[in-house]
Design an enzyme around this catalytic site. Structure first.
Site, PDB file in Angstrom:
ATOM      1  NE  ARG A 129      -2.231   1.851   9.758  1.00  0.00           N
ATOM      2  CZ  ARG A 129      -3.059   0.823   9.576  1.00  0.00           C
ATOM      3  NH1 ARG A 129      -3.943   0.842   8.596  1.00  0.00           N
ATOM      4  NH2 ARG A 129      -3.010  -0.235  10.381  1.00  0.00           N
TER       5      ARG A 129
ATOM      6  NE  ARG B 269      -3.464  -0.214   2.706  1.00  0.00           N
ATOM      7  CZ  ARG B 269      -3.832  -0.808   3.846  1.00  0.00           C
ATOM      8  NH1 ARG B 269      -3.449  -0.315   5.019  1.00  0.00           N
ATOM      9  NH2 ARG B 269      -4.564  -1.892   3.815  1.00  0.00           N
TER      10      ARG B 269
ATOM     11  CB  CYS C  25      -8.798  -9.764   3.588  1.00  0.00           C
ATOM     12  SG  CYS C  25      -8.862  -9.081   5.266  1.00  0.00           S
TER      13      CYS C  25
ATOM     14  CE  LYS D 226      -7.314   0.277  12.108  1.00  0.00           C
ATOM     15  NZ  LYS D 226      -7.769  -0.571  11.010  1.00  0.00           N
TER      16      LYS D 226
ATOM     17  CB  CYS E 164     -13.525  -4.359   2.561  1.00  0.00           C
ATOM     18  SG  CYS E 164     -14.336  -5.904   3.049  1.00  0.00           S
TER      19      CYS E 164
ATOM     20  CE  LYS F  91      -7.832   3.477   9.532  1.00  0.00           C
ATOM     21  NZ  LYS F  91      -8.967   2.681   8.999  1.00  0.00           N
TER      22      LYS F  91
ATOM     23  CB  CYS G  61     -14.274  -9.268   8.830  1.00  0.00           C
ATOM     24  SG  CYS G  61     -13.138  -7.860   8.888  1.00  0.00           S
TER      25      CYS G  61
END
Length: 564
Positions: free
Chosen positions: A141, A72, A431, A204, A425, A206, A470
């Site tokens: 991120r 990414r 994944c 993380k 997603c 954001k 999920c």
């Protein structure tokens, strides 16, 4: 003090994200790297994955899983030059298995990269003046920002802030250059990160920047949401909203989605310090024992928003100003041509699930390559997985339109409103967290929903559909007017009732059901909506007004026994 999670120990002994990654990359015996190093690799922008469609067959053949890597990029605000696009396109063709994919954080992912190709791919991204550092991991991120630079000079100023925060608050470890760019090897122990310390953040973090009236970054889903206040065409500053997050664990009531809450306003010159100190408080106060409770939203619910704000003001040395008024209208993208304040034009194209591939008459990857070969402006990726051909001179519109039509990139002209506003997603097969299909299921469920909507004359009704394989929330499903959250193969939680501006969470309507039950539940709701809606009333708003959904529940809090 509770025991640290295993990942905290891994980070502590990693020597600022080095670990044994170099040795794992050099091992020719396996397509994988070591388990601890897969966790450190995320900080460098990559996840180790395997093809779950082939996992069982390979097990029967006594072969290891078909390991590969998702990579990414970090692209603040989703801005990509044509030259960068051409490089990213070439990498997708040379090294990746399934084209380019636009993520819900305004960047690209490449899937299916083999271990031997990981270093040359990262090096090529860096030569294109981009990076993968901090695209994943327990750090800040990719900073997202409203992508359309159309209304005033405030848009350009706001994007500049997104880029600045992304750059200045990124990790400073030299491990990235050492591992991927043949930088000089460190001798001795590394110095701790100036912002992140030895062990980085608990989870993380954001940041999203929105410019009203567009909430196309879902600003209230961010750990730190920045609401740009435009006064007379100038950027007056930002309202700060803290504590948003979408991740949930099925069956664990101590985990929940949460919207960020506005705590005050800062002038532009105060923003950098405010963002840094909010991150530093989360670094110091976040839960490092239980990762499921380590996001900022749980820190706020455990310690209290008032206490967090007081600590922020203490560290800053000044008080936040009262929040300024704002108004959001919607959180979708605006398709087609839009003229900017400077006379240049911007064309938003719909890319289903963000996947740029050549399939039949839709040659999306080739079409975007052709655009990159002639376009003199730039491209903007959106948080809804679409792409904007931005800053087009009026004289170039006809040529751009010709390329778009020739490659099937003009689907937005003929698509239903629900299709244009759907987000999904990746989920299966790559994944590792996916419990059900998402991206691959989206075309199927859309066809069936469109058939229902057509019966009631609702194909032009904008309805936000979000699919997730999920409960972790990469597609921000808890902000969908209709959302399917994966439980198991072919089974989903059906959630309803968010609004069209990203300011209200949906709620559970049917739990752990299959497609037939989902369609059966939605059919009478569509019928009622068509017959009883008010002019301009969104689907989620109607469901609440008509009493078809219970009122929103009170804010969730971590139980006292968990807080301890």
């Amino acid at each position: 003090m509770p025991a640290l999670s295993e990942l905290e120990l891994i980070k502590d002994r990693s020597r600022q994200l080095r670990g044994g990654i170099a040795e794992g990359l050099a091992d020719p015996v396996t397509g994988a790297i070591g388990e601890d190093d897969t966790k450190l690799l995320k900080f460098h922008g990559s996840y180790q994955q395997d093809d779950r469609d082939l996992r069982e067959e390979r097990r029967r053949q006594k072969l290891e899983p078909l390991y590969s890597f998702m990579l990414r990029a970090r692209l603040p605000g989703g801005v990509v030059t044509p030259a960068q696009w051409r490089v990213f396109d070439r990498l997708a063709r040379d090294y990746a298995s399934s084209g380019l994919r636009i993520t819900t954080r305004q960047t690209f992912q490449w899937h299916g990269i083999l271990k031997r190709d990981l270093k040359p791919t990262i090096a090529a991204i860096n030569r294109a003046m981009a990076s993968t550092i901090a695209a994943c991991g327990d750090v800040l991120r990719n900073v997202v920002s409203t992508p359309l630079p159309v209304q005033s000079t405030a848009h350009a100023e706001a994007y500049a802030w997104a880029a600045r925060l992304s750059e200045e608050l990124a990790p400073k470890t030299t491990a990235y250059h050492e591992l991927w760019l043949d930088g000089e090897k460190l001798v001795g122990e590394p110095e701790p990160e100036p912002l992140y310390g030895r062990t980085y953040l608990p989870r993380k973090f954001k940041i999203g920047l929105a410019i009203p009236p567009l909430n196309d970054v879902d600003v209230f889903a961010q750990d730190l949401g920045l609401i740009a206040i435009d006064e007379d065409g100038k950027l007056a500053g930002f309202d700060l909203a803290i504590g948003g997050g979408m991740g949930v664990t099925h069956g664990d009531p101590t985990t929940y989605p949460r919207l960020a809450e506005v705590i005050g306003f800062v002038a532009p010159e105060q923003l950098r310090a405010a963002a840094e100190q909010i991150i530093s408080i989360q670094r110091d106060w976040g839960d490092r024992g239980e990762r499921k409770h380590a996001r900022l939203k749980y820190t706020l619910d455990r310690r209290g928003t008032d206490a967090f704000k007081a600590e922020l003001e203490r560290r800053l040395g000044f008080a936040l100003q009262p929040a300024r008024p704002y108004r959001f209208e919607h959180n979708g993208d605006r398709y087609g041509w839009i003229e900017g304040a400077d006379g240049r034009w911007h064309l938003t194209l719909h890319i289903e699930s963000g996947r740029l591939l050549d399939r039949g008459e839709q040659r999306l990857l080739t079409g975007m390559r052709e655009l990159a070969n002639v376009h003199t402006g730039d491209f903007r990726l959106t948080c809804n997985q679409n792409v904007i051909v931005a800053n087009v001179e009026a004289a170039d519109r006809e040529r751009i339109d010709g390329i778009v039509a020739a490659h099937g990139l003009d689907g937005y002209r003929r698509q239903s409103a629900i299709r244009r506003h759907a987000v999904a997603c990746v989920a299966l097969p790559t994944c590792g967290l996916a419990m059900a299909e998402s991206e691959r299921y989206l075309p199927t469920i859309l066809d069936k929903l469109e058939a229902q909507l057509a019966r009631y004359g609702l194909l032009d009704a904008p309805i936000l559909l979000r699919l997730s394989g999920c409960p972790n929330g990469c597609s921000r499903p808890y902000l969908g007017e209709i959302a399917l959250v994966g439980r198991a193969p072919g089974r989903y939680d059906l959630r309803l009732g968010a609004d069209f501006s990203g300011q209200r969470l949906n709620r559970l309507y049917r739990e752990n059901v299959g497609e037939a039950a989902i369609l059966e539940a939605l059919e009478p709701l569509f019928a009622r909506y068509a017959a009883e809606r008010s002019t301009g009333e969104g689907f989620g708003d109607f469901l609440l007004r008509a009493g078809l959904l219970a009122p929103p529940p009170p804010a969730r809090r971590i139980p006292a026994e968990v807080q301890a």
